[in-house]
Scaffold this motif. Structure first.
Motif, PDB file in Angstrom:
ATOM      1  N   ARG A  82      14.464  10.654   2.635  1.00  0.00           N
ATOM      2  CA  ARG A  82      13.586   9.506   2.400  1.00  0.00           C
ATOM      3  C   ARG A  82      12.914   9.089   3.708  1.00  0.00           C
ATOM      4  O   ARG A  82      13.562   8.984   4.749  1.00  0.00           O
ATOM      5  N   THR A  83      11.620   8.846   3.635  1.00  0.00           N
ATOM      6  CA  THR A  83      10.861   8.474   4.830  1.00  0.00           C
ATOM      7  C   THR A  83       9.655   7.630   4.399  1.00  0.00           C
ATOM      8  O   THR A  83       9.251   7.660   3.258  1.00  0.00           O
ATOM      9  N   ILE A  84       9.122   6.857   5.352  1.00  0.00           N
ATOM     10  CA  ILE A  84       7.946   6.041   5.038  1.00  0.00           C
ATOM     11  C   ILE A  84       6.723   6.953   5.002  1.00  0.00           C
ATOM     12  O   ILE A  84       6.545   7.795   5.873  1.00  0.00           O
ATOM     13  N   GLU A  85       5.856   6.754   3.980  1.00  0.00           N
ATOM     14  CA  GLU A  85       4.753   7.682   3.756  1.00  0.00           C
ATOM     15  C   GLU A  85       3.847   7.841   4.977  1.00  0.00           C
ATOM     16  O   GLU A  85       3.405   8.942   5.297  1.00  0.00           O
ATOM     17  N   LYS A  86       3.562   6.742   5.689  1.00  0.00           N
ATOM     18  CA  LYS A  86       2.633   6.886   6.822  1.00  0.00           C
ATOM     19  C   LYS A  86       3.212   7.780   7.922  1.00  0.00           C
ATOM     20  O   LYS A  86       2.486   8.529   8.559  1.00  0.00           O
ATOM     21  N   ASP A  87       4.551   7.736   8.104  1.00  0.00           N
ATOM     22  CA  ASP A  87       5.180   8.618   9.100  1.00  0.00           C
ATOM     23  C   ASP A  87       5.064  10.074   8.664  1.00  0.00           C
ATOM     24  O   ASP A  87       4.756  10.963   9.452  1.00  0.00           O
ATOM     25  N   LEU A  88       5.344  10.276   7.367  1.00  0.00           N
ATOM     26  CA  LEU A  88       5.257  11.630   6.821  1.00  0.00           C
ATOM     27  C   LEU A  88       3.833  12.157   6.975  1.00  0.00           C
ATOM     28  O   LEU A  88       3.599  13.294   7.374  1.00  0.00           O
ATOM     29  N   MET A  89       2.837  11.285   6.665  1.00  0.00           N
ATOM     30  CA  MET A  89       1.450  11.726   6.667  1.00  0.00           C
ATOM     31  C   MET A  89       0.969  12.087   8.066  1.00  0.00           C
ATOM     32  O   MET A  89       0.197  13.032   8.237  1.00  0.00           O
ATOM     33  N   LYS A  90       1.435  11.329   9.059  1.00  0.00           N
ATOM     34  CA  LYS A  90       1.084  11.656  10.438  1.00  0.00           C
ATOM     35  C   LYS A  90       1.583  13.058  10.789  1.00  0.00           C
ATOM     36  O   LYS A  90       0.874  13.873  11.376  1.00  0.00           O
ATOM     37  N   ALA A  91       2.829  13.339  10.394  1.00  0.00           N
ATOM     38  CA  ALA A  91       3.410  14.663  10.658  1.00  0.00           C
ATOM     39  C   ALA A  91       2.642  15.737   9.891  1.00  0.00           C
ATOM     40  O   ALA A  91       2.334  16.806  10.434  1.00  0.00           O
ATOM     41  N   VAL A  92       2.281  15.443   8.639  1.00  0.00           N
ATOM     42  CA  VAL A  92       1.549  16.418   7.823  1.00  0.00           C
ATOM     43  C   VAL A  92       0.198  16.734   8.471  1.00  0.00           C
ATOM     44  O   VAL A  92      -0.222  17.889   8.535  1.00  0.00           O
ATOM     45  N   GLU A  93      -0.470  15.696   8.986  1.00  0.00           N
ATOM     46  CA  GLU A  93      -1.758  15.912   9.672  1.00  0.00           C
ATOM     47  C   GLU A  93      -1.611  16.862  10.858  1.00  0.00           C
ATOM     48  O   GLU A  93      -2.422  17.762  11.053  1.00  0.00           O
ATOM     49  N   LYS A  94      -0.554  16.615  11.641  1.00  0.00           N
ATOM     50  CA  LYS A  94      -0.303  17.487  12.790  1.00  0.00           C
ATOM     51  C   LYS A  94      -0.036  18.918  12.350  1.00  0.00           C
ATOM     52  O   LYS A  94      -0.538  19.874  12.949  1.00  0.00           O
ATOM     53  N   PRO A 109       0.848  -1.190   0.000  1.00  0.00           N
ATOM     54  CA  PRO A 109       0.000   0.000   0.000  1.00  0.00           C
ATOM     55  C   PRO A 109       0.892   1.253   0.000  1.00  0.00           C
ATOM     56  O   PRO A 109       2.036   1.180   0.464  1.00  0.00           O
ATOM     57  N   ILE A 110       0.352   2.356  -0.500  1.00  0.00           N
ATOM     58  CA  ILE A 110       1.168   3.573  -0.643  1.00  0.00           C
ATOM     59  C   ILE A 110       1.714   4.031   0.710  1.00  0.00           C
ATOM     60  O   ILE A 110       2.809   4.598   0.785  1.00  0.00           O
ATOM     61  N   THR A 111       0.992   3.750   1.806  1.00  0.00           N
ATOM     62  CA  THR A 111       1.431   4.180   3.135  1.00  0.00           C
ATOM     63  C   THR A 111       2.753   3.543   3.554  1.00  0.00           C
ATOM     64  O   THR A 111       3.449   4.068   4.414  1.00  0.00           O
ATOM     65  N   GLU A 112       3.090   2.423   2.953  1.00  0.00           N
ATOM     66  CA  GLU A 112       4.332   1.717   3.309  1.00  0.00           C
ATOM     67  C   GLU A 112       5.490   2.096   2.386  1.00  0.00           C
ATOM     68  O   GLU A 112       6.596   1.575   2.505  1.00  0.00           O
ATOM     69  N   THR A 113       5.215   2.975   1.430  1.00  0.00           N
ATOM     70  CA  THR A 113       6.219   3.360   0.448  1.00  0.00           C
ATOM     71  C   THR A 113       7.235   4.305   1.061  1.00  0.00           C
ATOM     72  O   THR A 113       6.874   5.180   1.840  1.00  0.00           O
ATOM     73  N   GLU A 114       8.500   4.158   0.666  1.00  0.00           N
ATOM     74  CA  GLU A 114       9.528   5.081   1.144  1.00  0.00           C
ATOM     75  C   GLU A 114      10.018   5.963  -0.001  1.00  0.00           C
ATOM     76  O   GLU A 114      10.405   5.474  -1.055  1.00  0.00           O
TER      77      GLU A 114
END
Lengths: 460, 460
Positions: A428-440, A370-375
């Protein structure tokens, strides 16, 4: 690397991991003999070993190195499990061998070897452009008489499948012209001259030290190697016999730093091109330094890379780019030819190449992420209220999420502006980590409007 | 365009000029039926007609359009000599037809049509990426059961032989990743936004007016079309079943002029890429706007052009570039698949593709021009004594030889310099005329040292 027992009790050495269906159904085998164990020979042994499962799943058969003929071993590959002979002519008379792979180079012994292989009913795969350019007409005639194939993809532009693309992929077209950077040494020299303002002799010396150029560099810098390749490309493009003696050849030895600089000033770059052009019922075949507009893709093919631009009347321009030399790039083309022959020799002729390239019962079961696991890296753009502390809050959120920042742009805004754009480039970072930060970040009162992100790829 | 009498007395319509050996030896024939006569259908009819001699010489057989199924005629091609039916299903049951060419598009009727063609033992060539991406697994299974081939090169990246290159040309490689600009509409929009600082909606409107984008542009700008193509590329690269539902898809509708400008500032360009990457025993499949360093070849693929970069473990990076859509580029790929099948159906299976691409007895007799007869532009560099009248003498000599001057650089020299470099760029001229002028210039007393020339090619 276990031996596999074939139908009939024959014990075979299986390169790499066994094909997945080796227990249910034994694949047919195709046996090759390799003559010459230099750079390309060792590359071929290594790739066939490392990618055995992949290659056999594509070919629909086991490709087995039955014998190697070489004057000496090569420490760059493991041949301990393969029969070796010091007399390369043993290989072409070996009755167990289906395909002879000629990698000795030169045009005298190689010609004798290839003709003898053909006479013995062997298919031939060669990386020898000089042999094909100068003696191809005779060799193909002999092959046709014996009903065997001589394949030579590896002779031109290393691993780029340019021969296959023209012979098969562009078969609908009247080819109008083609132009190629088909000698990596020359292209390396011209690239260095341009990038660093260096003199020809200076760069040539470095190329020799790096192993890109021979001690006697004539073949490369005078365009003879490129002429060999051009005459083959022209023959398959226009459907004409090989006519090496008709190629005009001019080297790059007379190009000066001044020429390189003036070319830049005029909006051009100097490339050593092989050009074949159809003109009415005639054709031009020429290798020479050529100035081309700097915005062309060919003008941007640098270093030892190769590229060929082909103009077909239906397809328009198509371009093929890749490594023009080297052990494994050239081995890639050698093995592609072997796989082609193996598919023809073993497959139902009406089903030569499987629909997805691999045999249907030998497909892989890779999981699709899934895209969330993409780095990957990310570009982030947001608008923030222009007051102290906002930027440090944002960078802190990213840092807490394990996202580090590669670049940050914050532009001076006019006094009247209430918000300022902030642009970030992350590592480079895993998308779900980035997205959590973006939400915040999105939920910060000081952030106005949407936080946008675009994925960044270095494509290296 | 005369009919040819085949062995057995059958009268056949021969497209274009007859093959050269039609009198001595009648070639076998392979009969195709075309379903759909839109842009690609008419392109296919036109290219098969115009290049009949070329194509048949490559295929080793006469490729004949036996029937066309289309709801209406297309004024862009001449079908007056071909049997036309208004019911496309007539074509797939026509017992005379070997290969059905499906060019109707869509996934409902097209699926029924293709499965029926397979059930009737026909080979199928299609340009329909949606059909293959969504129903390929089922279609290939049916084809395998009936022992026929379904070919789909034209579905991905127009005339670029990318399917063949991966399935065959790179067969030795474990493909690590691939990244492609595989939707021309999206690339046109992003290129215009970058070059002219225009807004997305503005360019989309122009793309629709130019016919690059549909009235409903969702398929293109939301990345669905690219996702169809990516899933096919990934399957042949990694050897996995088609899994369209697993592709992550993000369009380009949210990209703003600001993003485009900031990307430039950071040294990047935004491209709408399809990316497939192997990660351990998993794979990423994703279509999204992507920032890539501006010096990459992919970053320089502009307008409606397509390109795919493939990273193999042996060959390294290779890139394939060309027109991604259009009547004749797509027809080029359709016909390449037809020729592949025709070669398999008619040739000695051990000799499927001839050594030079064309059948050995059907080679052309193009004359190879000497370099003196070649026409191109020239860069000329010389050193001249820095005194009045020298330049006008030189330009007069060129003018007398019929050579006109495109650009001229003469640099200010320090007072102390006795000579000044003169750089000229000529228009296209025949080499022997240029050389006569160069000889005259060389013999001028005011010209010092060698007059150098480099050939200039626009490669357009």
């Amino acid at each position: 690397m276990l031996p596999t027992l074939l139908k009939g009790g024959q014990l075979l050495f299986n390169w790499g991991d066994s094909p997945r269906n080796s227990e249910e159904e034994i694949l047919k085998s195709v046996k090759i003999g390799i003559c010459g164990l230099g750079t390309v020979g060792s590359g071929t042994v290594n790739v066939l070993s490392r990618n055995a499962s992949e290659i056999n799943s594509r070919a629909g058969c086991n490709i087995i190195i039955e014998q190697i003929g070489a004057r000496r071993d090569n420490p760059n590959c493991d041949t301990s499990q393969i029969s070796i002979t010091r007399d390369i002519f043993d290989v072409v008379v070996n009755p167990d061998i289906d395909i002879v792979v000629e990698l000795i180079g030169g045009t005298t012994v190689a010609k004798e070897l290839v003709l003898k292989a053909i006479a013995n009913g062997k298919h031939v795969v060669t990386a020898n452009k000089a042999l094909i350019a100068e003696h191809g007409n005779e060799i193909f005639k002999a092959a046709k008489e014996k009903g065997v194939t001589v394949a030579f993809e590896a002779g031109i532009a290393g691993g780029i499948p340019i021969i296959k693309s023209i012979k098969e992929g562009l078969a609908a077209n009247k080819i109008e012209w083609l132009a190629g950077i088909i000698n990596g040494t020359g292209n390396f020299i011209l690239t260095e001259m341009r990038d660093k303002g260096r003199a020809f002799e200076d760069v040539l010396k470095e190329a020799q030290e790096l192993g890109y150029a021979e001690a006697d560099p004539t073949f490369d810098v005078e365009g003879i190697d490129a002429a060999h390749k051009l005459v083959i490309l022209a023959s398959i493009a226009f459907g004409i016999p090989l006519q090496f003696d008709k190629v005009f050849t001019e080297g790059i030895t007379k190009i000066t730093e001044e020429d390189v600089a003036y070319a830049q000033e005029l909006g051009y770059r100097i490339k050593h091109l092989g050009i074949a052009r159809r003109v009415g019922n005639s054709a031009e075949l020429r290798v020479h330094p050529t100035m081309i507009p700097k915005e062309r893709l060919l003008a941007n093919v640098d270093g030892v890379m190769n590229a060929v631009l082909v103009q077909g009347d239906a397809v328009g321009p198509t371009l093929y780019y890749g490594a023009g030399a080297g052990d494994e790039p050239t081995a890639s083309a050698v093995i592609a030819d072997v796989v082609d022959l193996a598919r023809t020799l073993t497959a139902d002729p009406e089903h030569r190449v499987p629909h997805l390239g691999f045999q249907p019962d030998l497909l892989n079961d890779l999981e699709i992420l899934p895209i969330t696991e993409t780095e990957t890296s990310y570009y982030i753009r947001l608008s923030a209220v222009d007051k102290p502390g906002v930027l440090s809050t944002i960078t802190q959120i990213l840092s807490d999420a394990g996202v580090s920042i590669e670049a940050l742009i914050q532009k001076e805004q006019p006094e009247s502006a209430e918000t300022a754009p902030v642009i970030l480039l992350t590592n480079r970072t895993i998308e779900k980590d980035l997205m959590k930060a973006v939400e915040k970040i999105q939920s910060l009162p000081s952030v106005v409007g949407d936080v946008r992100h675009i994925r960044v790829e270095s494509l290296k």
